[in-house]
Structure formats: structure tokens, C-alpha cells
Write an enzyme that holds these catalytic residues in place. Sequence first.
Site, short mmCIF file in Angstrom:
data_model
loop_
_atom_site.label_atom_id
_atom_site.label_comp_id
_atom_site.label_asym_id
_atom_site.label_seq_id
_atom_site.Cartn_x
_atom_site.Cartn_y
_atom_site.Cartn_z
N HIS A 47 1.15 -1.61 0.81
CA HIS A 47 -0.17 -0.30 -0.01
C HIS A 47 0.32 1.16 -0.18
O HIS A 47 0.59 2.60 -0.06
CB HIS A 47 -0.72 0.21 1.14
CG HIS A 47 -1.78 -0.84 0.77
ND1 HIS A 47 -2.86 -0.97 -0.03
CD2 HIS A 47 -2.35 -1.88 2.29
CE1 HIS A 47 -3.88 -2.55 0.18
NE2 HIS A 47 -3.70 -2.07 0.97
N ARG A 72 7.07 -6.34 2.16
CA ARG A 72 5.76 -7.07 1.98
C ARG A 72 5.09 -6.64 0.38
O ARG A 72 6.19 -5.07 0.39
CB ARG A 72 4.59 -6.93 2.65
CG ARG A 72 3.02 -6.22 2.87
CD ARG A 72 2.55 -6.84 3.37
NE ARG A 72 1.73 -5.22 3.00
CZ ARG A 72 0.59 -4.60 3.94
NH1 ARG A 72 -0.34 -5.67 4.05
NH2 ARG A 72 -0.18 -3.28 3.73
N ASP A 86 16.44 -11.43 -4.46
CA ASP A 86 17.66 -10.67 -5.25
C ASP A 86 18.17 -9.85 -4.76
O ASP A 86 19.14 -9.48 -4.20
CB ASP A 86 17.24 -10.49 -6.67
CG ASP A 86 17.12 -12.04 -6.93
OD1 ASP A 86 17.92 -12.96 -6.67
OD2 ASP A 86 16.97 -12.18 -8.52
N GLU A 151 -6.05 -12.64 6.12
CA GLU A 151 -6.46 -11.45 6.41
C GLU A 151 -8.21 -11.24 5.77
O GLU A 151 -7.89 -10.50 5.54
CB GLU A 151 -6.17 -10.90 6.20
CG GLU A 151 -5.11 -10.03 4.14
CD GLU A 151 -3.92 -9.53 4.27
OE1 GLU A 151 -4.49 -7.61 5.09
OE2 GLU A 151 -3.51 -9.20 3.20
N ASP A 177 -8.64 -6.10 6.66
CA ASP A 177 -8.51 -6.49 5.50
C ASP A 177 -9.99 -7.29 5.64
O ASP A 177 -11.00 -7.48 5.74
CB ASP A 177 -7.74 -7.20 4.69
CG ASP A 177 -7.01 -5.75 3.16
OD1 ASP A 177 -8.26 -5.79 3.24
OD2 ASP A 177 -5.99 -5.72 3.81
#
Length: 265
Positions: A47, A72, A86, A151, A177
Site C-alpha cells: 500500500h 511486504r 535478490d 486476512e 482487511d
Amino acid sequence: MQLPRNPFKHALNGQTRYGCWAGFGTAYAAEILATTGFDWLLIDGEHAPNPVPAVLGQLQAMAPYDSAPVVRAVNHDPSLIKRLLDIGAQTLMVPMVDTAEQAEALVRATRFPPQGIRGVGGGLTRATRWDAVPDYIETAHQELCLIVQVESPQGIDNVEAIAAVEGVDAVFIGPADLSTGVGHIGNPGHPDVQAMIRRAFDAAQAAGKATGILAPAEPDARRYAEWGFDFIAVGIDISLLRQAALQTMERYKPGASRATPSDTY
Ligand SMILES: O=C(O)C(=O)C[C@H](O)[C@@H](O)CO
């Protein structure tokens, strides 16, 4: 050199670890947060405006400090997961995990063949310290920590199976959520939502997996710590800035802003 140790993974030893959301999308803000003593910081690629290069900058900015980074991803895309690993993310949180099959696919995305499908970046990557870690392919998984976010009502229905997936290290409950998904918008404290959170917590603990949650309101965070949550995000940097700004302005220009300082979402 040796494979870098994952401080977040090793800190999950039964004591509650307190973290903060890092949502500004800049290395500068992440570094400021990293000096404040949080055990971990969530670099939010879901977000917050965080493309992969911005995440890299934040990992580098946080590296000298004790706050452990958690990154995240925005979705389950194995190509994105490969890029995040990576650049040196070792703790990865993935949103909206609703089934055990999705969790298994995420584990495979983090593993090299034959256990998984991760491509080999080798000397191109910060994760291998540009090939300074000689046995990276064989050992990388030992220091990775995969956190799946449960969620949704479907995720709760399947939480026991999700938590049991080998290679899933932790389950993180997304109260915003989850409460929205069951019609209690903005109210994760609703008894129905609390019952779901408790079910997910119990399932993860029974499976021997660490359990995390976001709880910007202090009474919630204290309650979850009492339950035994392993890691709790107790703040969101953007909200902290805004609350401090509103409260400061209120002292000099009372009523100037109709927005109410809030410590929720
Ligand atoms: O559902 C939740 O709660 C989360 O996943 C965290 C939110 O996405 C976070 O952005 C706070 O609003």
C-alpha cells in the site's frame, strides 16, 4: 563471506517483538525510524509507493541499525518475489493468502530448484553479496523468513492448513482487511472479528509458527501481547507523523482541523 544472518527470524524466540510500518517509501524516512528502537520495520510494497529500487534503498539505509527489515510484496508473483529476494530481503511478507496451495506456491517461489522455482541471480545480486557468499544457493533458505498474511474469511477458514505448510515461518493477521471482509469496516475489535483473530492465532501457534498482527491502538496491542503474539506492529509512520502534526497544531490553533487525531488505521 558468510550468508548474512536474518535478525528478524532469529528474534522470534517467544518474546513479543514490536515493529512499525514504514510507509513513506524513502530511505531517509526508513533510516530515521531505524534509529528509534523498534525491533522490526515493515517496508510496505503493498500500500505504500515502494517499487523494488525504493525497497533496496531502504534495506541499505536500515542495514547499520538493529531494527530488522520485513518487506511486504504487493502480490504473489514469483517474479516479484525473486527480485525482492535478490536485493537482499530475507524476511518477506505476502498479503492475501487464502489457501494452503497458495502458501505452498509462495514457499516454492522462495526456493531454488529442486525445492522450488526461484531463478539464480548469482553475482548480479546483493543477496549473494555479488557472489561473496559462496554457498548461497544451497543455504539461502535457512535465513529466509516467509510470513503469510491471513486476512479474509476464506483465509480464516483455511488457516490451520495454511499454518501447517512447511516453509511458512509465520502467519500475520491483517485486521483491516479481515474486518472489512466480514462487513465490520474499521472495527477489528468486533467480537466476530476477534474470534477469527483468535482462531488464526491458535492455529498458527499449534502449528509451531510465529504469529504477528498490526495493532496501532495501544489497548489492542497490549491484549495481543498478552495472548502471546510473537510480533506486533504498534505504529504506522505516516499516521504517527500526522497525529503529531495535528496535535501540535491543535495546541496553537484549536479546532483549525476538523480531522480527529486517531491511533487506528
Ligand atoms: O489488513 C490489514 O490490517 C493489513 O494488511 C495492514 C494494512 O494493509 C495496512 O496498510 C494498514 O492500513
